[in-house]
Enzyme design. Structure first.
Site, short mmCIF file in Angstrom:
data_model
loop_
_atom_site.label_atom_id
_atom_site.label_comp_id
_atom_site.label_asym_id
_atom_site.label_seq_id
_atom_site.Cartn_x
_atom_site.Cartn_y
_atom_site.Cartn_z
N LEU A 1 -30.89 -0.30 -15.03
CA LEU A 1 -29.60 0.02 -14.42
C LEU A 1 -29.84 0.96 -13.24
O LEU A 1 -30.61 1.92 -13.36
CB LEU A 1 -28.69 0.69 -15.44
N TYR B 1 -18.43 -1.08 -18.57
CA TYR B 1 -17.96 0.31 -18.75
C TYR B 1 -18.63 1.23 -17.76
O TYR B 1 -19.59 0.87 -17.08
CB TYR B 1 -18.22 0.78 -20.18
N LYS C 1 -23.79 -3.00 -16.23
CA LYS C 1 -23.43 -1.99 -17.22
C LYS C 1 -22.42 -2.60 -18.19
O LYS C 1 -21.22 -2.31 -18.14
CB LYS C 1 -22.88 -0.73 -16.55
N GLU D 1 -36.93 1.91 -18.54
CA GLU D 1 -36.00 3.05 -18.48
C GLU D 1 -35.76 3.56 -19.90
O GLU D 1 -36.26 2.99 -20.88
CB GLU D 1 -34.68 2.65 -17.83
#
Length: 283
Positions: A202, A32, A146, A178
């Site tokens: 990411l 996505y 992702k 993260e």
């Protein structure tokens, strides 16, 4: 009525019917993206689409559209819904097939959906900052993809929610990776630190814009891991994401970061980011 993209058609969102045998539903077998829209214009759409195709390649999923065609489909979606400020959510799964862990046949068509959502910019968070907590990073080892597999992120975000915090700062051992839905940065003695791009995080599109902003304001960047203890000793901490933009973090767990107010370099990055948005609107 609000429109959405279902495969290559624009339909009323209430008319959408997805199969229970879709592999996205049963396995999280898909990818996505979220694209920000400012004043009707998509921000960094090319970069988001490029990353979608990279994620697809990593999971061996063939997207049945060219990048240009997909970009045009998303543009038409924004136009159809007269979206001013908000975002586009898009996802593509490996398609509908009888439940089996192995990939379905090559003739199985992927399922593509996209829809828009109005959303105001979080100006108060930008101005005053937010709180965060530390949470052990329990996710898989391909966080650079992702994918739809977000349960680890969901559990981390829920812990933050229950602690009345905006974000969960994830760590593997003592090393910060993260946020649950963001990239994390620390600034110390006029240098920005952030985790390097690898399989543990990411490569955020907003992160890429942050790197450009740092270059513009001549803020040195060191892409190397830093620890929880180092995070608490930073002069400034902030997060970035498509929906949160550049958001200062003024408290982590019970520790106030410096004065408890957004720092001067974070403010400069926010201003440089704002200039990029204005440049988009002038095109």
């Amino acid at each position: 009525m609000t429109k959405m993209l279902y495969n290559d058609s624009l339909i009323d969102i209430n008319d959408a019917k997805l199969s229970i045998n879709d592999r996205g539903f049963q396995f999280g077998d898909g990818i996505y993206e979220v694209i920000k829209v400012y004043d009707g214009s998509m921000f960094t759409a090319t970069e988001h689409i490029d990353r979608l195709y990279r994620s697809a390649d990593e999971i061996r999923l063939v997207i049945p559209y060219t990048k240009d065609v997909l970009h045009k489909m998303l543009y038409d979606l924004v136009e159809a819904n007269e979206l001013v400020t908000g975002h586009i959510y898009l996802q593509i799964t490996r398609g509908v097939a009888p439940r089996n862990h192995a990939f379905p046949t090559e003739f199985t068509m992927p399922t593509f959906i996209a829809y828009t959502q109005e959303a105001k910019r979080p100006i108060n968070n930008h101005r005053f900052g937010v709180s965060a907590i530390f949470v052990e990073d329990i996710r898989w080892l391909r966080c650079d993809i992702k994918s739809l597999n977000l349960l680890g992120n969901v559990l981390a975000k829920q812990k933050a929610h229950e602690a009345h915090c905006y974000e969960a700062i994830q760590h593997r051992g003592e090393i910060i990776t993260e946020g649950a839905s963001s990239n994390i940065y620390g600034i110390k003695d006029g240098v920005l630190y952030t985790h390097p791009i690898n399989n543990y995080i990411l490569n955020g599109i907003t992160r890429q814009v942050v790197m450009e902003c740092c270059k513009k304001i001549k803020l040195p960047v060191v892409e190397e891991p830093f620890t929880k203890e180092q995070a608490l000793q930073m002069d400034e901490v902030f997060l970035s994401s498509t929906t949160s933009e550049i958001t200062p973090i003024i408290k982590i767990d019970d520790t106030i970061i410096q004065s408890g107010e957004p720092g001067k370099y974070t403010r400069k990055i926010q201003l440089a980011f704002e200039e990029k948005i204005q440049q988009l609107l002038l095109v």
